[in-house]
Design a protein around this motif. Structure first.
Motif, short mmCIF file in Angstrom:
data_model
loop_
_atom_site.label_atom_id
_atom_site.label_comp_id
_atom_site.label_asym_id
_atom_site.label_seq_id
_atom_site.Cartn_x
_atom_site.Cartn_y
_atom_site.Cartn_z
N ARG A 9 39.39 47.71 40.46
CA ARG A 9 39.04 48.37 41.67
C ARG A 9 37.78 48.75 42.15
O ARG A 9 36.97 48.86 40.84
CB ARG A 9 39.84 49.38 41.82
CG ARG A 9 41.91 49.40 41.83
CD ARG A 9 41.93 48.91 42.47
NE ARG A 9 43.81 48.29 42.08
CZ ARG A 9 44.66 48.75 42.98
NH1 ARG A 9 44.33 50.63 42.95
NH2 ARG A 9 45.74 48.95 42.52
N ARG A 10 37.67 48.41 43.08
CA ARG A 10 36.30 48.28 43.28
C ARG A 10 35.77 50.34 44.21
O ARG A 10 34.54 50.68 44.83
CB ARG A 10 35.54 47.60 44.34
CG ARG A 10 35.48 46.31 43.33
CD ARG A 10 35.08 44.67 44.54
NE ARG A 10 35.75 43.93 43.85
CZ ARG A 10 34.24 43.24 43.53
NH1 ARG A 10 32.95 43.34 44.15
NH2 ARG A 10 34.62 41.81 42.71
N TYR A 11 36.82 50.91 44.24
CA TYR A 11 36.70 52.48 45.40
C TYR A 11 38.01 52.21 45.74
O TYR A 11 39.42 52.26 44.94
CB TYR A 11 36.11 52.37 46.69
CG TYR A 11 37.74 51.26 48.16
CD1 TYR A 11 38.15 51.45 48.42
CD2 TYR A 11 37.31 50.11 48.02
CE1 TYR A 11 39.36 50.87 48.74
CE2 TYR A 11 38.11 49.12 48.83
CZ TYR A 11 39.38 49.77 49.29
OH TYR A 11 40.14 49.08 50.05
N TYR A 20 36.31 57.21 47.33
CA TYR A 20 35.06 57.91 45.95
C TYR A 20 35.51 57.09 45.23
O TYR A 20 35.63 56.13 45.40
CB TYR A 20 36.57 59.22 45.86
CG TYR A 20 37.57 58.47 45.24
CD1 TYR A 20 37.40 58.71 43.80
CD2 TYR A 20 39.07 58.55 45.95
CE1 TYR A 20 38.71 58.17 42.84
CE2 TYR A 20 40.16 58.59 44.44
CZ TYR A 20 40.07 57.51 43.86
OH TYR A 20 40.79 57.47 42.85
N PHE A 21 33.81 57.89 43.89
CA PHE A 21 33.74 56.91 42.81
C PHE A 21 33.95 57.47 41.84
O PHE A 21 34.09 58.70 42.14
CB PHE A 21 32.66 55.75 43.46
CG PHE A 21 32.92 55.09 45.02
CD1 PHE A 21 32.91 53.41 44.94
CD2 PHE A 21 32.42 55.18 45.90
CE1 PHE A 21 32.86 53.51 45.78
CE2 PHE A 21 32.25 55.04 47.07
CZ PHE A 21 32.62 53.92 46.47
N GLY A 30 22.78 50.76 57.50
CA GLY A 30 24.22 51.91 57.99
C GLY A 30 24.89 51.48 56.93
O GLY A 30 26.35 51.82 56.77
N VAL A 31 25.17 50.86 55.51
CA VAL A 31 25.80 50.63 54.98
C VAL A 31 25.46 50.97 53.74
O VAL A 31 24.45 51.35 53.34
CB VAL A 31 26.10 49.05 54.76
CG1 VAL A 31 27.00 49.07 53.34
CG2 VAL A 31 26.32 48.38 55.63
N ALA A 32 26.93 51.94 52.97
CA ALA A 32 26.77 52.47 51.57
C ALA A 32 26.45 52.10 50.81
O ALA A 32 26.33 50.68 50.47
CB ALA A 32 27.80 53.37 51.48
N GLU A 33 24.84 52.22 49.50
CA GLU A 33 24.47 52.24 49.02
C GLU A 33 24.61 52.84 47.13
O GLU A 33 24.28 52.32 46.16
CB GLU A 33 22.90 51.28 49.45
CG GLU A 33 22.18 52.61 49.90
CD GLU A 33 20.70 52.47 49.34
OE1 GLU A 33 19.86 51.27 50.12
OE2 GLU A 33 19.89 53.48 49.87
N ALA A 34 25.27 54.41 47.32
CA ALA A 34 25.05 55.26 46.37
C ALA A 34 25.85 55.97 47.15
O ALA A 34 25.88 56.46 47.96
CB ALA A 34 24.25 55.25 45.75
N ALA A 65 33.16 49.48 40.34
CA ALA A 65 32.82 50.20 41.26
C ALA A 65 31.66 49.86 42.97
O ALA A 65 30.41 49.03 41.90
CB ALA A 65 32.60 51.81 41.19
N VAL A 66 32.22 49.44 43.68
CA VAL A 66 31.61 48.34 44.34
C VAL A 66 29.94 49.20 45.27
O VAL A 66 28.69 48.62 45.14
CB VAL A 66 31.38 48.51 46.82
CG1 VAL A 66 32.22 49.80 46.98
CG2 VAL A 66 31.83 47.42 46.86
N ILE A 67 30.06 50.77 44.44
CA ILE A 67 27.81 51.67 44.96
C ILE A 67 28.03 51.87 43.74
O ILE A 67 29.65 52.71 43.41
CB ILE A 67 28.00 51.88 45.98
CG1 ILE A 67 29.63 53.14 46.29
CG2 ILE A 67 28.44 51.75 47.24
CD1 ILE A 67 29.19 54.08 47.54
#
Length: 442
Positions: free
Chosen positions: A53-55, A113-114, A372-376, A435-437
């Motif tokens: 899963r990535r998120y 969440y991550f 504006g894209v999540a990076e961390a 996880a995607v970030i």
């Protein structure tokens, strides 16, 4: 009338026994040695996402708030504890007036969440906070697992409606919670009337194979259904021969037939054949609904098929292979004494096997890139860096024991859609990945 205010006859009036025995024995010992009143901070988080899963998706926050409000030890519950000698009389007396009086902060429902995200932060005395562990984890682990599966299915559906149909595949109360979590994750309706009654979720349904089989012919069944529900109904066409059923359905309902449902066979092939047949019969506006043990991968495989809606049951209510999120509820800070002014000391479990945790009362923020894209996901203790001050994720849910953040279920649903859209595009890939970030600790 707000259906959410009505409750259900099957609701449990008190959530106090949705807990583990050892939470009460810890309470008894803490009351005896004076640590019960130490100011404490507990956090719910997961060390890792389910494999592939990535998120994750926060589900069940609203139900947690209800559970905290209903965490009351009434006379029947207290008598049960006394008869079983679970705790001593001093502890029973303390429990008789239990009301959570602390503060709760958390990720709002529908947020992503991550690993390491402080999804819920519970603050108060050790005694009042430790009792909530099991019920909080029970709700968050279940609902977040269902919401995450629903989100993946919603992404795979590409905007086509999804119907939750899993009530008969899980516990009757879990079915209601599952429908609610699925709605947060992107599903548009449910077959479960209890979920519609309790939470106002749109409900749908027409007929099963039994309705066709009880009639002398498929034509008789279709005629009865159309006469009762109108030509806009959905007719189930795979009880006998699909092609013959489609022809009969259009003859009975006319070319304005609402939809046909296919529940078996090679759905990709059958959907194409049914679409061609409907169009040839002039029923160009009749929609095709497919069911039959779908998951996100099966839904994605039907992306090129002329399918208008999906009905999902078993795989959804079991988290599509991941029925829990493995969230834990850990003490991360506690006062050095029962003095209300005593400073908080970070605490954490130290162990091998990947079960370590990070001490300290945490904040969380999502750092965005120039587009504006999540990076961390940034998690820290102490002061929040000024650059992240406007990107904090935790919101106040309970203040001084009073719920301050109730919201309509639609708000959580809209929040999830926006949160998912703010992730990198690879977040919606169904292929296994990390996880995607990343989670960074400040």
């Amino acid at each position: 009338m707000n259906p959410a205010d009505l409750g259900l006859p099957v609701d449990v009036p008190s959530t106090a026994l949705f807990t583990d025995h050892y939470e009460l024995t810890m309470l008894q010992a803490a009351l005896a040695n004076g640590t019960a009143d130490r100011r404490s901070v507990f956090e719910a988080f997961t060390r890792r996402l389910p494999e592939g899963r990535r998120y994750g998706v926060v589900g069940g926050t609203g139900r947690v708030l209800d559970a905290v409000e209903n965490f009351r030890f009434d006379s029947a519950v207290l008598e049960f504890l006394r008869e079983r000698a679970v705790v001593d009389m001093r502890t029973l007396d303390w429990l008789s007036s239990y009301r959570f009086s602390g503060d709760i902060w958390g990720y709002p429902e529908g947020e992503v969440y991550f690993p390491g995200s402080p999804i819920l932060r519970v603050e108060g005395s050790f005694a009042e906070c430790v009792l909530l562990e099991t019920v909080v984890l029970s709700i968050l682990n279940h609902d977040s697992a269902i919401a995450a599966a629903a989100s993946r299915m919603d992404s795979a559906a590409g905007g086509r409606p999804l119907i939750e149909m899993g009530a008969r595949r899980t516990h009757e109360l879990a079915a209601v919670a599952s429908a609610r979590a699925a709605y947060v994750g992107g599903f548009t309706s449910t077959s479960d009337l209890a979920a519609g009654f309790r939470y106002g979720i749109p409900t749908v349904g027409t007929s099963a194979h039994a309705f066709t089989l009880v009639h002398d012919s498929e034509r008789d069944a279709f005629t009865a259904q159309v006469a009762s529900l109108g030509g806009g109904t959905t007719l189930l066409v795979d009880t006998y021969d699909v092609a013959e059923a489609v022809r009969t359905a259009v003859e009975v309902a006319g070319t304005d037939l609402g939809a046909v449902r296919i529940d078996s066979g090679d759905l990709l092939l059958v959907a194409h054949r049914v679409r061609q047949q409907l169009d040839e019969l002039g029923a160009t506006g009749t929609k095709i609904v497919v069911t039959s043990d779908l998951d996100e991968y099966a839904i994605a495989s039907l992306a090129a098929a002329p399918v208008d809606a999906y009905g999902v049951g078993t795989q959804l209510v079991t988290g599509s292979g991941h029925p829990t999120c493995s969230m834990v509820y850990k003490l991360v800070a506690r006062a050095t004494s029962a003095d209300p002014k005593a400073p908080l000391l970070p605490v954490a479990k130290k162990s091998t096997g990947g079960k370590t945790s990070i001490g300290g009362r945490k904040w969380a923020a999502r750092r965005l890139d120039a587009e504006g894209v999540a990076e961390a996901e940034v998690v820290g203790t102490g002061p929040v860096p000024s650059a992240l001050a406007d990107s904090q994720l935790l919101v106040e849910l309970v203040k001084g024991g009073e719920v301050v953040a109730r919201e309509p279920l639609e708000a959580a649903r809209d929040r999830h859609r926006a949160a998912r859209a703010g992730l990198p595009l690879s977040a919606t890939q169904l292929s296994r990945g990390e996880a995607v970030i990343p989670t960074e600790y400040a």
